[in-house]
Design a protein around this motif. Structure first.
Motif, PDB file in Angstrom:
ATOM      1  N   SER A 121       5.252   7.092   0.503  1.00  0.00           N
ATOM      2  CA  SER A 121       6.077   5.890   0.338  1.00  0.00           C
ATOM      3  C   SER A 121       5.227   4.628   0.384  1.00  0.00           C
ATOM      4  O   SER A 121       4.111   4.607   0.908  1.00  0.00           O
ATOM      5  CB  SER A 121       7.156   5.828   1.414  1.00  0.00           C
ATOM      6  N   THR A 122       5.782   3.551  -0.160  1.00  0.00           N
ATOM      7  CA  THR A 122       5.112   2.255  -0.203  1.00  0.00           C
ATOM      8  C   THR A 122       5.520   1.422   1.004  1.00  0.00           C
ATOM      9  O   THR A 122       6.678   1.445   1.431  1.00  0.00           O
ATOM     10  CB  THR A 122       5.463   1.511  -1.503  1.00  0.00           C
ATOM     11  N   PHE A 123       4.567   0.696   1.547  1.00  0.00           N
ATOM     12  CA  PHE A 123       4.828  -0.175   2.679  1.00  0.00           C
ATOM     13  C   PHE A 123       4.022  -1.452   2.513  1.00  0.00           C
ATOM     14  O   PHE A 123       3.104  -1.537   1.693  1.00  0.00           O
ATOM     15  CB  PHE A 123       4.445   0.507   4.002  1.00  0.00           C
ATOM     16  N   GLU A 124       4.362  -2.450   3.305  1.00  0.00           N
ATOM     17  CA  GLU A 124       3.594  -3.702   3.305  1.00  0.00           C
ATOM     18  C   GLU A 124       3.532  -4.239   4.728  1.00  0.00           C
ATOM     19  O   GLU A 124       4.570  -4.503   5.346  1.00  0.00           O
ATOM     20  CB  GLU A 124       4.216  -4.743   2.387  1.00  0.00           C
ATOM     21  N   LEU A 125       2.329  -4.388   5.259  1.00  0.00           N
ATOM     22  CA  LEU A 125       2.151  -4.975   6.584  1.00  0.00           C
ATOM     23  C   LEU A 125       2.482  -6.467   6.538  1.00  0.00           C
ATOM     24  O   LEU A 125       2.336  -7.112   5.493  1.00  0.00           O
ATOM     25  CB  LEU A 125       0.710  -4.777   7.055  1.00  0.00           C
ATOM     26  N   PRO A 126       2.947  -7.047   7.646  1.00  0.00           N
ATOM     27  CA  PRO A 126       3.300  -8.463   7.626  1.00  0.00           C
ATOM     28  C   PRO A 126       2.082  -9.364   7.483  1.00  0.00           C
ATOM     29  O   PRO A 126       0.955  -8.978   7.811  1.00  0.00           O
ATOM     30  CB  PRO A 126       3.977  -8.673   8.985  1.00  0.00           C
ATOM     31  N   THR A 127       2.326 -10.561   7.002  1.00  0.00           N
ATOM     32  CA  THR A 127       1.287 -11.584   6.923  1.00  0.00           C
ATOM     33  C   THR A 127       1.022 -12.134   8.324  1.00  0.00           C
ATOM     34  O   THR A 127       1.951 -12.448   9.066  1.00  0.00           O
ATOM     35  CB  THR A 127       1.724 -12.726   5.995  1.00  0.00           C
ATOM     36  N   VAL A 128      -0.261 -12.235   8.659  1.00  0.00           N
ATOM     37  CA  VAL A 128      -0.672 -12.740   9.963  1.00  0.00           C
ATOM     38  C   VAL A 128      -1.268 -14.134   9.787  1.00  0.00           C
ATOM     39  O   VAL A 128      -2.199 -14.317   8.999  1.00  0.00           O
ATOM     40  CB  VAL A 128      -1.724 -11.813  10.619  1.00  0.00           C
ATOM     41  N   ASN A 135      -6.673  16.134   2.445  1.00  0.00           N
ATOM     42  CA  ASN A 135      -7.472  17.356   2.625  1.00  0.00           C
ATOM     43  C   ASN A 135      -6.609  18.625   2.624  1.00  0.00           C
ATOM     44  O   ASN A 135      -6.842  19.561   3.387  1.00  0.00           O
ATOM     45  CB  ASN A 135      -8.286  17.288   3.918  1.00  0.00           C
ATOM     46  N   GLY A 136      -5.594  18.616   1.763  1.00  0.00           N
ATOM     47  CA  GLY A 136      -4.745  19.796   1.636  1.00  0.00           C
ATOM     48  C   GLY A 136      -3.570  19.854   2.591  1.00  0.00           C
ATOM     49  O   GLY A 136      -2.728  20.746   2.491  1.00  0.00           O
ATOM     50  N   TYR A 137      -3.488  18.902   3.525  1.00  0.00           N
ATOM     51  CA  TYR A 137      -2.367  18.838   4.466  1.00  0.00           C
ATOM     52  C   TYR A 137      -1.298  17.892   3.925  1.00  0.00           C
ATOM     53  O   TYR A 137      -1.621  16.768   3.508  1.00  0.00           O
ATOM     54  CB  TYR A 137      -2.821  18.345   5.837  1.00  0.00           C
ATOM     55  N   THR A 138      -0.049  18.295   3.940  1.00  0.00           N
ATOM     56  CA  THR A 138       1.041  17.422   3.531  1.00  0.00           C
ATOM     57  C   THR A 138       1.347  16.425   4.647  1.00  0.00           C
ATOM     58  O   THR A 138       1.562  16.809   5.792  1.00  0.00           O
ATOM     59  CB  THR A 138       2.304  18.233   3.219  1.00  0.00           C
ATOM     60  N   VAL A 139       1.338  15.139   4.289  1.00  0.00           N
ATOM     61  CA  VAL A 139       1.615  14.087   5.265  1.00  0.00           C
ATOM     62  C   VAL A 139       3.120  13.834   5.288  1.00  0.00           C
ATOM     63  O   VAL A 139       3.698  13.403   4.296  1.00  0.00           O
ATOM     64  CB  VAL A 139       0.864  12.788   4.914  1.00  0.00           C
ATOM     65  N   ARG A 140       3.744  14.133   6.418  1.00  0.00           N
ATOM     66  CA  ARG A 140       5.180  13.886   6.562  1.00  0.00           C
ATOM     67  C   ARG A 140       5.461  12.412   6.819  1.00  0.00           C
ATOM     68  O   ARG A 140       6.361  11.827   6.229  1.00  0.00           O
ATOM     69  CB  ARG A 140       5.743  14.723   7.709  1.00  0.00           C
ATOM     70  N   ASN A 192       0.850  -1.181   0.000  1.00  0.00           N
ATOM     71  CA  ASN A 192       0.000   0.000   0.000  1.00  0.00           C
ATOM     72  C   ASN A 192       0.890   1.237   0.000  1.00  0.00           C
ATOM     73  O   ASN A 192       2.110   1.141   0.163  1.00  0.00           O
ATOM     74  CB  ASN A 192      -0.922  -0.011   1.220  1.00  0.00           C
ATOM     75  N   THR A 193       0.292   2.403  -0.169  1.00  0.00           N
ATOM     76  CA  THR A 193       1.041   3.655  -0.208  1.00  0.00           C
ATOM     77  C   THR A 193       0.421   4.659   0.747  1.00  0.00           C
ATOM     78  O   THR A 193      -0.795   4.856   0.743  1.00  0.00           O
ATOM     79  CB  THR A 193       1.059   4.252  -1.633  1.00  0.00           C
ATOM     80  N   VAL A 194       1.252   5.282   1.577  1.00  0.00           N
ATOM     81  CA  VAL A 194       0.773   6.346   2.456  1.00  0.00           C
ATOM     82  C   VAL A 194       0.466   7.574   1.601  1.00  0.00           C
ATOM     83  O   VAL A 194       1.284   7.967   0.772  1.00  0.00           O
ATOM     84  CB  VAL A 194       1.838   6.702   3.514  1.00  0.00           C
TER      85      VAL A 194
END
Length: 205
Positions: free
Chosen positions: A139-146, A82-87, A75-77
């Protein structure tokens, strides 16, 4: 017992084990979350989505063991909301209920990337996947497999769903760090799946 009879008995036992082992069924699912961030100027509402493949057997014997596997897709953050830059995003927690008609046995995590330190805890019938982050905006991330091992009850069905019914009863929480006219601000965020359908169903019998 002769060696030949011993080998034959072992072969029959192996065939029987395979024949009666629950067959896993993989179900692709996209969870849509309604989210609300608490900003200094008031609440901000937005949506997020997370795809995953969820695997569970179609049937299980009463009292038998089964595994439910939740494999989140990359997934990607968002870089802005809503107009706010996500750091960055940090302190993420995703909740999954232990299904009715089952008993929790154990759980393991595997894989995952760009999410910091991860852990899985179970309390009060709810499994919580935690990821420390930080995950940079855009950035792209991936949560672990549960993988959750369960013991089936005596009858009924075992259904996999996500947790959460409202902003006050969230199934996903995290802190977003966003830029504003007063500098970087921590925005605690609560989300719940909307809608929240049944993902997998295992029949006990």
């Amino acid at each position: 017992m002769t060696p030949r009879r011993t080998l034959s008995a072992l072969a029959l036992a192996a065939v029987a084990t395979v024949a009666f082992a629950p067959t896993a069924v993989a179900v692709p699912h996209t969870a849509n979350f309604a989210c609300q961030g608490s900003t200094p100027v008031g609440p901000e509402n937005f949506t997020l989505s997370q795809s995953a493949e969820v695997t569970a057997p179609a049937t299980v014997a009463p009292g038998g063991g089964l595994a439910v596997v939740i494999d989140p897709a990359p997934n990607t953050v968002p870089s802005s909301v809503n107009g706010y830059t996500v750091r960055r995003v940090q302190s993420l927690a995703l909740k999954v209920p232990i299904p009715a008609n089952s008993t929790y046995v154990s759980a393991t995590l595997s894989g995952g990337s760009n999410v910091g330190t991860t852990s899985l805890t179970v309390s009060g019938g709810i499994a919580t996947l935690s990821a420390s982050g930080p995950i940079a905006g855009g950035s792209t991330f991936e949560l672990p497999t549960v993988t959750v091992q369960l013991k089936a009850g005596s009858s009924g069905t075992i259904q996999t769903k996500l947790y959460g019914t409202s902003y006050s009863d969230p199934g996903l929480t995290f802190t977003a760090v966003v830029s504003s006219f007063i500098g970087n601000v921590n925005v605690p965020t609560r989300c719940y799946p909307n809608p929240n359908p049944v993902i997998t169903t295992t029949t006990i019998g």
